[in-house]
Design a protein around this motif. Sequence first.
Motif, PDB file in Angstrom:
ATOM      1  N   GLU A 182       0.787  -1.365   0.078  1.00 26.70           N
ATOM      2  CA  GLU A 182       0.085  -0.080   0.041  1.00 26.70           C
ATOM      3  C   GLU A 182       0.929   1.234   0.036  1.00 26.70           C
ATOM      4  O   GLU A 182       0.381   2.127  -0.502  1.00 26.70           O
ATOM      5  N   ALA A 183       2.049   1.062   0.664  1.00 31.59           N
ATOM      6  CA  ALA A 183       3.107   2.299   0.729  1.00 31.59           C
ATOM      7  C   ALA A 183       3.556   2.639  -0.616  1.00 31.59           C
ATOM      8  O   ALA A 183       3.569   3.811  -1.356  1.00 31.59           O
ATOM      9  N   MET A 184       3.786   1.448  -1.536  1.00 31.81           N
ATOM     10  CA  MET A 184       3.964   1.483  -2.941  1.00 31.81           C
ATOM     11  C   MET A 184       3.111   2.477  -3.515  1.00 31.81           C
ATOM     12  O   MET A 184       3.093   3.140  -4.537  1.00 31.81           O
ATOM     13  N   MET A 185       1.753   1.920  -3.571  1.00 33.47           N
ATOM     14  CA  MET A 185       0.519   2.546  -4.556  1.00 33.47           C
ATOM     15  C   MET A 185       0.345   4.071  -3.942  1.00 33.47           C
ATOM     16  O   MET A 185       0.170   4.738  -4.768  1.00 33.47           O
ATOM     17  N   GLU A 186       0.562   4.371  -2.426  1.00 32.84           N
ATOM     18  CA  GLU A 186       0.432   5.861  -2.196  1.00 32.84           C
ATOM     19  C   GLU A 186       1.552   6.570  -2.763  1.00 32.84           C
ATOM     20  O   GLU A 186       1.155   7.675  -3.287  1.00 32.84           O
ATOM     21  N   LYS A 187       2.676   6.103  -2.834  1.00 35.65           N
ATOM     22  CA  LYS A 187       3.736   6.963  -3.217  1.00 35.65           C
ATOM     23  C   LYS A 187       3.505   7.204  -4.800  1.00 35.65           C
ATOM     24  O   LYS A 187       3.653   8.266  -5.388  1.00 35.65           O
ATOM     25  N   ALA A 188       3.163   6.088  -5.309  1.00 32.46           N
ATOM     26  CA  ALA A 188       2.900   6.352  -6.857  1.00 32.46           C
ATOM     27  C   ALA A 188       2.035   7.328  -7.354  1.00 32.46           C
ATOM     28  O   ALA A 188       2.007   7.879  -8.086  1.00 32.46           O
ATOM     29  N   MET A 189       0.882   7.124  -6.567  1.00 30.98           N
ATOM     30  CA  MET A 189      -0.184   7.992  -7.019  1.00 30.98           C
ATOM     31  C   MET A 189       0.409   9.725  -6.773  1.00 30.98           C
ATOM     32  O   MET A 189      -0.317  10.228  -7.566  1.00 30.98           O
ATOM     33  N   ALA A 190       1.260   9.893  -5.650  1.00 32.06           N
ATOM     34  CA  ALA A 190       1.795  11.192  -5.612  1.00 32.06           C
ATOM     35  C   ALA A 190       2.964  11.518  -6.676  1.00 32.06           C
ATOM     36  O   ALA A 190       3.105  12.609  -6.822  1.00 32.06           O
ATOM     37  N   THR A 191       3.566  10.638  -7.110  1.00 31.92           N
ATOM     38  CA  THR A 191       4.791  10.863  -7.820  1.00 31.92           C
ATOM     39  C   THR A 191       4.583  10.760  -9.383  1.00 31.92           C
ATOM     40  O   THR A 191       5.391  10.987 -10.296  1.00 31.92           O
ATOM     41  N   VAL A 192       3.377   9.950  -9.759  1.00 26.13           N
ATOM     42  CA  VAL A 192       3.244   9.529 -11.224  1.00 26.13           C
ATOM     43  C   VAL A 192       3.297  10.904 -12.139  1.00 26.13           C
ATOM     44  O   VAL A 192       2.829  11.847 -11.828  1.00 26.13           O
ATOM     45  N   GLU A 193       4.213  10.832 -13.270  1.00 18.88           N
ATOM     46  CA  GLU A 193       4.185  12.032 -14.269  1.00 18.88           C
ATOM     47  C   GLU A 193       4.198  11.269 -15.641  1.00 18.88           C
ATOM     48  O   GLU A 193       4.552  10.371 -16.048  1.00 18.88           O
ATOM     49  N   TRP A 194       3.416  12.206 -16.309  1.00 19.66           N
ATOM     50  CA  TRP A 194       3.264  11.819 -17.936  1.00 19.66           C
ATOM     51  C   TRP A 194       2.969  12.960 -18.743  1.00 19.66           C
ATOM     52  O   TRP A 194       1.918  13.537 -18.730  1.00 19.66           O
ATOM     53  N   PRO A 195       4.149  13.449 -19.184  1.00 21.32           N
ATOM     54  CA  PRO A 195       3.812  14.846 -19.980  1.00 21.32           C
ATOM     55  C   PRO A 195       2.705  14.714 -21.073  1.00 21.32           C
ATOM     56  O   PRO A 195       2.828  13.846 -21.737  1.00 21.32           O
ATOM     57  N   ALA A 196       2.111  15.745 -21.414  1.00 25.43           N
ATOM     58  CA  ALA A 196       1.358  15.954 -22.598  1.00 25.43           C
ATOM     59  C   ALA A 196       0.117  15.166 -22.309  1.00 25.43           C
ATOM     60  O   ALA A 196      -0.671  14.910 -23.306  1.00 25.43           O
ATOM     61  N   ARG A 197      -0.354  14.666 -21.088  1.00 26.78           N
ATOM     62  CA  ARG A 197      -1.580  13.850 -20.927  1.00 26.78           C
ATOM     63  C   ARG A 197      -2.246  14.952 -19.724  1.00 26.78           C
ATOM     64  O   ARG A 197      -1.725  14.519 -18.753  1.00 26.78           O
ATOM     65  N   LEU A 198      -3.024  15.650 -20.050  1.00 29.35           N
ATOM     66  CA  LEU A 198      -3.670  16.664 -19.182  1.00 29.35           C
ATOM     67  C   LEU A 198      -2.604  17.147 -18.229  1.00 29.35           C
ATOM     68  O   LEU A 198      -2.734  17.270 -17.073  1.00 29.35           O
ATOM     69  N   GLN A 199      -1.705  17.654 -18.924  1.00 29.90           N
ATOM     70  CA  GLN A 199      -0.467  18.432 -18.204  1.00 29.90           C
ATOM     71  C   GLN A 199      -0.763  19.630 -18.004  1.00 29.90           C
ATOM     72  O   GLN A 199      -1.181  20.549 -18.776  1.00 29.90           O
ATOM     73  N   LYS A 200      -0.740  20.275 -16.726  1.00 24.58           N
ATOM     74  CA  LYS A 200      -1.165  21.632 -16.544  1.00 24.58           C
ATOM     75  C   LYS A 200       0.256  22.312 -16.795  1.00 24.58           C
ATOM     76  O   LYS A 200       1.413  22.202 -16.164  1.00 24.58           O
ATOM     77  N   LEU A 201       0.133  23.464 -17.802  1.00 23.85           N
ATOM     78  CA  LEU A 201       1.402  24.344 -17.991  1.00 23.85           C
ATOM     79  C   LEU A 201       1.610  25.343 -17.104  1.00 23.85           C
ATOM     80  O   LEU A 201       0.613  26.370 -17.057  1.00 23.85           O
ATOM     81  N   THR A 202       2.358  25.273 -15.996  1.00 25.75           N
ATOM     82  CA  THR A 202       2.407  26.424 -15.126  1.00 25.75           C
ATOM     83  C   THR A 202       3.722  27.487 -15.226  1.00 25.75           C
ATOM     84  O   THR A 202       3.736  28.127 -14.310  1.00 25.75           O
ATOM     85  N   GLU A 203       4.597  27.095 -16.203  1.00 21.41           N
ATOM     86  CA  GLU A 203       5.842  27.864 -16.357  1.00 21.41           C
ATOM     87  C   GLU A 203       6.031  27.777 -17.830  1.00 21.41           C
ATOM     88  O   GLU A 203       5.839  26.723 -18.400  1.00 21.41           O
ATOM     89  N   GLY A 204       6.917  28.610 -18.297  1.00 20.63           N
ATOM     90  CA  GLY A 204       7.361  28.555 -19.626  1.00 20.63           C
ATOM     91  C   GLY A 204       7.142  29.642 -20.430  1.00 20.63           C
ATOM     92  O   GLY A 204       6.556  30.614 -20.161  1.00 20.63           O
TER      93      GLY A 204
END
Length: 450
Positions: free
Chosen positions: A286-308
């Motif tokens: 469950e600790a792995m699952m919890e951490k994964a939900m918080a750290t998952v990243e996938w550019p250009a898939r509903l990615q919020k652009l906050t800088e650039g």
Amino acid sequence: MTTMNEPVVSEAEREIERLMTLHPKGFDLSLDRITRLLEILGNPHRKLPRVIHVAGTNGKGSVTAFCRALLEAGGYATHVHTSPHLVHWHERYRIGVKGGRSRIVGDEMLADALRRIAAANNGQMITVFEILTAATFLLFSEQPGDAVILEVGLGGRFDATNVISDPAVSVIMPISLDHQAYLGDRVELIAAEKAGIMKRGRPVVIGHQEFEAARDVLISTAERLGCPTAVYGQEFSAHEEFGRLIYQDEFGLADLALPRLPGRHQYANAAAAIRAVKAAGFTVTEAMMEKAMATVEWPARLQKLTEGKLLQYAPEGSEIWLDGGHNPGAGEVIAEAMASFEERQARPLYIIAGMINTKDPIGYFRAFADIAEHVFTVRIRGSESGLDPVVLAHAAFDAGLVAEPAGSTAEALQEIARRQVPGAPPPRILIGGSLYFAGNVLADNGTPPT
């Protein structure tokens, strides 16, 4: 001197450009050429750690990202192959790091692999995608790792990645119409092609399927091959409850934070990843699952652009989302996400779109007919298949939207800014329609994937 965001043309990119002058860029669905090449290279595809092989029309990238986040949360060195890339070819290959985050392959390592593959191929007929896939196997077999997450390029049965004969698990994500010229014009035919990555007796995880006909084909194929099978909605599922993600399978239940990737469709993607990593033989806590939900990243898939760099052209306070989804099925889940954002905070929705000519733009735009204020269409830079912005604007109009062409993403953002009424809420802007277009945007914004 160049910065990380403004690289010169690299050695690997020069090698790929040279190979493109010698070999066709498109798909020629057959496994004969890559099998021959891999044999000359010593069959590196047979020297890999446990392989999680992923196919599907939509959700492949997201489930790959969730699998990676889960395995890395457990400290596993995880190699990852995805396609296409957004800005640089190197993004297709992530090299696993024990106890840490996988890294995009270094230029020298990739260039060296490509040169060795070209020498082994010795001018024989082959496609560039097959050479790039051979690079996947060569790189991942030569670097220590615990797992390989292998995303198919096109289809499944004759995709160059399908030389893998004993995957730890085959994962089939949602099937809908896409690549009809190669895969067929009915979801059952496309499902049959994607099911080609299933191997006799090896575990299969079937993600959420919108179309019952596709689901039936996948289940019957798995049964025929004697595959231990887990189907979303039967052996495993996920839903939101009181702002938490509840995951459940035959092994138990987990109460998790909602995934970092926005959109309700990501709940099913997260669930498929958890079940797939378990099916591949890894212990998932469950600790792995919890951490994964918080750290998952996938550019250009509903990615919020906050800088650039591009943000300067948009109205102050704008909410800007980037998504490379490009078919009607993707349009529906993105539109659902935009509608859910609207429920939380009302803003006018503008779309900036670029698409290629093998897609169904009317089907994509139709999902936004009742929620989008205006569409601006832009040509994809660097693609011979990019749709003319005028043609694309007509497709949006035919789908029930008000649309007009723009010279660039920056120009479209400036036009949105000109329309901003003082005192009105700043807009929500969706930029998308193609992963190639998303790559253009990330490059222009100075924020390529890392």
